[in-house]
Design an enzyme around this catalytic site. Sequence first.
Site, PDB file in Angstrom:
ATOM      1  CG  ASP A 211      -1.953   1.228   1.219  1.00 26.69           C
ATOM      2  OD1 ASP A 211      -3.096   1.088   0.734  1.00 26.69           O
ATOM      3  OD2 ASP A 211      -1.403   2.041   1.819  1.00 26.69           O
ATOM      4  CB  ILE A 212       1.034   4.356  -2.000  1.00 28.46           C
ATOM      5  CG1 ILE A 212       1.437   3.356  -3.271  1.00 28.46           C
ATOM      6  CG2 ILE A 212       1.838   5.409  -2.318  1.00 28.46           C
ATOM      7  CD1 ILE A 212       0.958   3.938  -4.767  1.00 28.46           C
TER       8      ILE A 212
ATOM      9  CD  GLU B 184      -4.288   4.208  -1.640  1.00 29.56           C
ATOM     10  OE1 GLU B 184      -4.756   4.612  -0.299  1.00 29.56           O
ATOM     11  OE2 GLU B 184      -5.458   4.502  -2.386  1.00 29.56           O
TER      12      GLU B 184
END
Length: 378
Positions: free
Chosen positions: A237-238, A280
């Site tokens: 996950d960003i 994301e």
Amino acid sequence: MKKRSPAKHTDKEISSEQVKTPEEYEKQIYDLQQLLEISRSLCTTLELHSLIESILYITMAQMRVLGAGIFIMNAVDSREFKLGNNYSGLEPDASIDYTISIDSKLVENIGTQGKVCTLQELREVIPENRELKIIESLHPTLIVPLILKNHMNGILLLGERISTGEDDTRYTDYEKQEIYTIASLAAIAVNNASLVELSSTDMMTHLKLKYYFFNILTDKLDNAFFAGQNLSVMMFDIDFFKKFNDTYGHACGDYVLQEVARIIKKSIRSVDMASRYGGEEFTVLLNKTCKKNALAVAERIRKNIANHDFFYQNQHMKVTISGGVSVFDIETNPVASAKLLVDQADQAMYVSKRNGRNCITYADPALLESMEQSKRER
């Protein structure tokens, strides 16, 4: 009206006709059965990477060659044929870019002829051609177009033939027709696989979609169970992704997604699979990969992203990701479903988030049990 008498063949004409022996008829029947099996095999393989491997294996076995390669288009809207890793037994020159434009004279001539050809035949038509020199560096004994509905979607190269001691390294007309038929079947299969590729790919990141990822993971998990092998899943996950959209706009957010996806894909093997899980979040499937190697790959991806200079509209940005890794193991983690394995990686990823982000966490059974215990106590 005068009735035409049946045409009569002279003894000379009859003797000049080729009469097949029982052995030749048997071979022809056997070859037709082989083509039927090849057709069934190719047209039931929809994963492009696996399909290419099958085409190469079948070609090498049927034509008795030591190597083979296929130039194909990497995308439906591509204007180039690329060799990439689509070869076996050939020795590409590292200094050569094995890319051929679909508008090149080479493609035009191969497609126009609509038949198998040799290097010498092409040299006579397009001498000193740049794309032909690319082909020549692979030393093919035969060049075969993959044609579907008058459209060429690939170029198959056959390497050196295996000699059995006789002068049998040259191709007979029968063999040329056989490989052309195989190439026609391959063209249909490549087209079908490309359509599946298109429908299962996220257009922004060019990674696989979530549903396709789960389908492949389910199959690989079944294989890993019966073979007693490891299978690893990574979830990323960003970190603070929302700030890129809020600060620089959604176009910047799209750029970050595309760059992160590119780095992830570049950091894994061609036999592995990355997908855009949603928003994301990204998932990666590592086939036949143990805990130690999976953690090493996850850490490499994390570092590659953290060290990358994200440059958007004269702005230098730093991006980090948090990740979780889960591993199927028949002894220590015999999960029965793809969803459960992904959920484990997801839970480990959220531990990384709570521990300060920009790190990787392994979904250790003890850790997962502790998290479940905490949930029950709430």
